[in-house]
Each structure stands twice: as structure tokens, then as C-alpha cells.
Design a protein around this motif. Sequence first.
Motif, PDB file in Angstrom:
ATOM      1  N   PHE A   1       0.586 -11.000   7.619  1.00 44.87           N
ATOM      2  CA  PHE A   1       1.815 -10.362   7.155  1.00 44.87           C
ATOM      3  C   PHE A   1       1.936  -8.941   7.697  1.00 44.87           C
ATOM      4  CE2 PHE A   1       1.960 -13.811   4.068  1.00 44.87           C
ATOM      5  CZ  PHE A   1       3.331 -14.042   3.976  1.00 44.87           C
ATOM      6  N   GLY A   2       0.813  -8.253   7.830  1.00 41.91           N
ATOM      7  CA  GLY A   2       0.851  -6.908   8.393  1.00 41.91           C
ATOM      8  C   GLY A   2       1.346  -6.904   9.826  1.00 41.91           C
TER       9      GLY A   2
ATOM     10  N   LEU B   1       3.278  -9.246  11.255  1.00 40.31           N
ATOM     11  CA  LEU B   1       4.672  -9.688  11.324  1.00 40.31           C
ATOM     12  C   LEU B   1       5.649  -8.702  10.709  1.00 40.31           C
ATOM     13  CD1 LEU B   1       4.486 -13.526  10.513  1.00 40.31           C
ATOM     14  CD2 LEU B   1       4.962 -12.454  12.714  1.00 40.31           C
ATOM     15  N   LEU B   2       5.268  -8.086   9.605  1.00 41.56           N
ATOM     16  CA  LEU B   2       6.214  -7.264   8.838  1.00 41.56           C
ATOM     17  C   LEU B   2       6.123  -5.779   9.153  1.00 41.56           C
ATOM     18  CD1 LEU B   2       5.958  -8.983   5.329  1.00 41.56           C
ATOM     19  CD2 LEU B   2       7.564  -9.443   7.186  1.00 41.56           C
ATOM     20  N   PHE B   3       5.033  -5.352   9.763  1.00 44.56           N
ATOM     21  CA  PHE B   3       4.891  -3.923  10.034  1.00 44.56           C
ATOM     22  C   PHE B   3       4.741  -3.624  11.534  1.00 44.56           C
ATOM     23  CE2 PHE B   3       3.532  -4.401   5.615  1.00 44.56           C
ATOM     24  CZ  PHE B   3       4.275  -3.406   5.005  1.00 44.56           C
TER      25      PHE B   3
ATOM     26  N   PRO C   1       8.032  -5.178  13.773  1.00 41.43           N
ATOM     27  CA  PRO C   1       9.299  -4.442  13.579  1.00 41.43           C
ATOM     28  C   PRO C   1       9.212  -2.984  14.016  1.00 41.43           C
ATOM     29  CG  PRO C   1       8.814  -5.809  11.668  1.00 41.43           C
ATOM     30  CD  PRO C   1       7.591  -5.831  12.525  1.00 41.43           C
TER      31      PRO C   1
ATOM     32  N   PHE D   1      -1.814 -11.423  15.026  1.00 42.16           N
ATOM     33  CA  PHE D   1      -1.258 -12.472  14.168  1.00 42.16           C
ATOM     34  C   PHE D   1      -1.912 -13.819  14.479  1.00 42.16           C
ATOM     35  CE2 PHE D   1       1.877 -15.926  13.727  1.00 42.16           C
ATOM     36  CZ  PHE D   1       2.043 -15.912  12.359  1.00 42.16           C
TER      37      PHE D   1
END
Length: 298
Positions: free
Chosen positions: A177-178, A180-182, A185, A262
Motif C-alpha cells: 500500500f505504501g 501504491l498510495l504514496f 502518486p 510493490f
Amino acid sequence: MVDGIVWFFTNIALAFYNFFYALTHPGLWLDWSNPEAVMRFIYYGGSVEFFFVVFTAFLILTVVGLWRNSIMWGAVRVLEAFGNTVGRVAAWAGLIMVLQQIVIVFVQRIFTTAEIGLGFGVPFTKDISWWSEELKFYNAIVVCLCVSYTFIQGGHVRVDLIYSAVSYRAKRVIDMFGALLFMMPAAVLTWMYGWYFLWRHLVVPKPSASEELDRLLMKARAFRWNVETIGFSPNGFNGYFLFKILLVLFTALVFLQAIAFFYRSYLEWKEGPDSEDKYLDRDTLEPGEDPAYAHANH
């Protein structure tokens, strides 16, 4: 909502066309003797079309990797090898920075000379203030181009609030998640700002992120190169456009490393603790080298 979904999948479908069209028509964006080709390159480098080409390639590689984990491991190894190679080469800029600083001190304090000249057939002479300010560029090379290398080697500082207290698989989920989300982006946003920030200091008329391709092609009629050569001081380092190039390269390295991280996190989550650090290429120290560095990396 429906329009947004249609727009999203339409751009994914068009990504295949845009990619192969760019490959089969390189003269439209790589022939930089033509001002319109330069403007196309500038536009597409920060465009929605380019984003969806990269995004679609990531989706395809991910789907194939989910089907055949060996392919995903291969992507991890290639991306991490790339990050390590770039970082290991760029790290030599630190040594150059130290040696140049020593020369500056010697020339300034002992020989009391105001200039330093280098020459291999063609003399290159600059004021000492130019060489002093250039040290910032070497530092920027280390920071920007060693970012993936440092991440792979485990050298980045981790602010640990809950990570150390959770299970192995929970850590891998947090890592996924880190990435993909941080990481992704942040890299995309920095690229979007950095891309036009770079080109606005290389060409005129200055391009804008809000302009459509047709508008940029109209500007191509008045196109000329206008590379930024203004320093902070009269005789200071005047290659500050190089810092903007490094910013773009930095974001590309972060994005590629986010993909590798990832994939690695997913594969380690799926395969269990036995796969932790699988294929991970970390530097090893010879006897007598600084053990603090080894502790930081392991």
C-alpha cells in the motif's frame, strides 16, 4: 461517475494505439531539428496520453506477473539492478565533490589564485566561485540518482510507528500500500510539475501544462532554444538547468523503484518468510571497513 469510468477505460484502450503510433512515427517527436517535434515531445512527456501508456504497461506487467510469478521476479531483478547500477555510478560524484573542494582550498589559500583552469586541448577556465557553487551539483547528483540505490540497500530512514510490531505478512501489505498510495502518486505529481519546470527554462515560447497540443504547435513557429545560464552570483555556477533535469530523473527512478518494491512486497507476502530479500543485491563490506555502515544496511 459513468463518464469518468468511460474516460478511464477509453484512455487505457487508446494507450495501445498511442504507444505503437509513437514507435512507428519517431520523426514526429524525436527529430529535434524540427521545432514542432520538440513541442510534441514536451507535450506528450507531461500528458494524459503518456500517463496512460505507462499505467497500462504497469497493469499488463502486473497481470502477467500474477499469472507467472517468475516474470514478476524478473521485473524486480531488472528494476533493482537498474537502480543499483545508476546509484553506484552516481555515488562517485561524492568523491569528485570532495577532491574538487580540496583543490579549491589549495588554490584559494595557498596559491591565492582567483581562477581554476582545466584543459585537454581546449582550455576551460572559471572563477573559483563557479567551481565552489558547482559542488551543489555533485551533491544533487548523489541525492537524485542514488535514491533507488539507497532504498534497495536499506539506507533510507524509516519512521516506525506500528511496522515493527506487526506480523511478517502485515508488513508486506503495508509495503504494498505504501508503494501504491504514496511512492507512485508522489512520483507522478513531482514529474508533472518538474517536467514543465524543466522545459520552461530550456525553450521559448515557454510551454505550459495547461496548453493543448495545438497551442504548443502554434508556438513552434516562434521556437528557439533558451537554455538557462543565469547563476546566483556574477561569476557563479550557471548550469542550473541541470538541477531541473536531475529532478525529472529523480522522479522516474522513484516511480520505477515503487513498481519494484510493490512487486517484491507482493511476492514475499505470497511466498512467505523464506522469500524475504530474495535476489536482493545489497553491497557487502570487506574486512576492516566501517561496521556502522553494514549495520545500517542490514
